[in-house]
Scaffold this active site. Structure first.
Site, PDB file in Angstrom:
ATOM      1  N   ASP A 175      36.442  27.712  52.782  1.00  0.00           N
ATOM      2  CA  ASP A 175      36.212  29.075  52.358  1.00  0.00           C
ATOM      3  C   ASP A 175      35.268  29.728  53.368  1.00  0.00           C
ATOM      4  O   ASP A 175      34.292  29.116  53.801  1.00  0.00           O
ATOM      5  CB  ASP A 175      35.558  28.986  50.970  1.00  0.00           C
ATOM      6  CG  ASP A 175      35.504  30.311  50.273  1.00  0.00           C
ATOM      7  OD1 ASP A 175      36.484  30.657  49.604  1.00  0.00           O
ATOM      8  OD2 ASP A 175      34.472  31.000  50.403  1.00  0.00           O
ATOM      9  N   ASN A 183      33.153  42.021  53.842  1.00  0.00           N
ATOM     10  CA  ASN A 183      34.023  43.166  53.542  1.00  0.00           C
ATOM     11  C   ASN A 183      33.204  44.395  53.137  1.00  0.00           C
ATOM     12  O   ASN A 183      33.493  45.513  53.548  1.00  0.00           O
ATOM     13  CB  ASN A 183      34.984  42.805  52.402  1.00  0.00           C
ATOM     14  CG  ASN A 183      36.282  42.205  52.930  1.00  0.00           C
ATOM     15  OD1 ASN A 183      36.708  42.512  54.026  1.00  0.00           O
ATOM     16  ND2 ASN A 183      36.902  41.353  52.128  1.00  0.00           N
ATOM     17  N   ASP A 192      40.014  42.045  57.431  1.00  0.00           N
ATOM     18  CA  ASP A 192      41.342  41.504  57.749  1.00  0.00           C
ATOM     19  C   ASP A 192      41.373  40.907  59.147  1.00  0.00           C
ATOM     20  O   ASP A 192      41.938  39.833  59.370  1.00  0.00           O
ATOM     21  CB  ASP A 192      42.406  42.617  57.661  1.00  0.00           C
ATOM     22  CG  ASP A 192      42.772  42.930  56.214  1.00  0.00           C
ATOM     23  OD1 ASP A 192      42.292  42.207  55.310  1.00  0.00           O
ATOM     24  OD2 ASP A 192      43.533  43.898  55.989  1.00  0.00           O
ATOM     25  N   GLU A 219      40.001  34.420  51.038  1.00  0.00           N
ATOM     26  CA  GLU A 219      39.408  33.877  52.263  1.00  0.00           C
ATOM     27  C   GLU A 219      39.395  32.352  52.240  1.00  0.00           C
ATOM     28  O   GLU A 219      38.620  31.713  52.924  1.00  0.00           O
ATOM     29  CB  GLU A 219      37.993  34.433  52.462  1.00  0.00           C
ATOM     30  CG  GLU A 219      36.952  33.971  51.454  1.00  0.00           C
ATOM     31  CD  GLU A 219      36.907  34.821  50.177  1.00  0.00           C
ATOM     32  OE1 GLU A 219      37.898  35.508  49.871  1.00  0.00           O
ATOM     33  OE2 GLU A 219      35.876  34.772  49.481  1.00  0.00           O
TER      34      GLU A 219
END
Ligand SMILES: [Mg+2]
Length: 309
Positions: A175, A183, A192, A219
């Protein structure tokens, strides 16, 4: 076109003269395999390098073309291979029977070369388009890695194979640390592009063709490592962690360090009857949680029990 990139056609006919004529017609544009009997045709169709199209004679001793077609269409590993019947039988009834068995086309003998070429070309094109669609349905659109569907199916296949051969199977679950903050801080577009960079780094680190990396969701990424013991799996996980760490993608709002990092959980098992692949996911997931809870940018795994400690 390079020989290996050419589509492969299997010509099945009990008469060599027919095979010769069809091969001569198609060999410039396609790779050709031949079978003089239904049994041999089934063997080739179910092999590792299956053909893209089968030209199938109807009248053959022992096993006729209809029978061969029926088996191919009822076998999971071969049912996607298109079949064109090539036959001297010209009855409407015969043609209908062939098409009802799942053949895509029906060509009568004596065949006209231009017609055979054109029909073969059409069916190969359809097959290539459907192969491409099938491939895309197993890919994650954003990162170009395998997707969750591909992961679930591959893990099940590898679990069964490890059970059969009593071999260890390892799973890494990883992760990106503090990705929500990333973000929030940099915006989703940069989020992204960060996912794409990490995914491509992970993908490029896979050295064995049997190892399978997939985007598990959000993620999270997973790597399935068949025939891999605990120690090698942990070493590989550490290598992946180091590689992403070394990318130094800025992450000003991370709780951990000032750049993008990975936490990884490692699980290894030799499958036994009664257990399922889910147990491996649960275990890898628990160690991933542990890696996060103990400060992130870490690989966590079950420590082997050593006597006296
Ligand atoms: Mg024949």
């Amino acid at each position: 076109m390079a020989e290996n990139n050419k589509a492969c056609i299997l010509i099945v006919d009990d008469e060599r003269i027919n095979i010769k004529a069809l091969s001569a017609l198609l060999c410039d544009d396609y790779r050709i395999k031949i079978a003089l009997s239904g049994r041999k045709a089934l063997e080739i169709a179910d092999s590792f390098s299956a053909p893209d199209l089968i030209l199938l004679d109807v009248m053959m001793p022992e096993m006729d073309g209809y029978e061969v077609c029926k088996v191919i269409k009822n076998t999971k590993s071969t049912c996607h291979i298109p079949i064109i019947f090539i036959t001297g039988k010209v009855d409407e009834e015969d043609e209908t029977r062939g098409l009802n068995l799942g053949a895509v086309d029906y060509i009568t003998k004596p065949f006209r070369p231009a017609i055979v070429s054109a029909r073969v070309k059409t069916q190969i094109k359809v097959k290539q388009q459907s192969d491409l669609l099938a491939e895309m349905s197993y890919l994650d659109g954003l990162t170009d890695n395998h997707n969750r569907r591909s992961f679930d199916e591959t893990l099940e296949i590898e679990w069964q194979s490890s059970l059969r051969y009593k071999r260890p199977l390892s799973l890494l679950m990883m992760d990106i640390d503090c990705f929500k903050q990333y973000n929030d801080f940099y915006g989703h577009q940069q989020g992204d592009s960060c996912l794409q960079s990490v995914a491509s780094c992970l993908k490029n680190s896979i050295m064995r063709s049997t190892d399978h990396i997939a985007r598990y969701g959000g993620e999270e990424f997973c790597v399935i490592l068949p025939e891999t013991g605990h120690e090698s799996a942990c070493d590989f996980a550490e290598k992946l962690r180091e590689k992403v760490d070394a990318m130094h993608i800025n992450h000003a709002s991370s709780n951990c360090v000032d750049h993008i990092t990975l936490s990884i959980g490692v699980a290894t098992d030799v499958p036994t009857e009664g257990k399922t692949a889910k147990s491996l996911i649960c275990s890898a997931d628990a160690f991933l949680y542990q890696a996060k809870a103990s400060g992130r940018n870490k690989v966590a795994f079950e420590r082997p029990v050593i006597d006296g400690q």
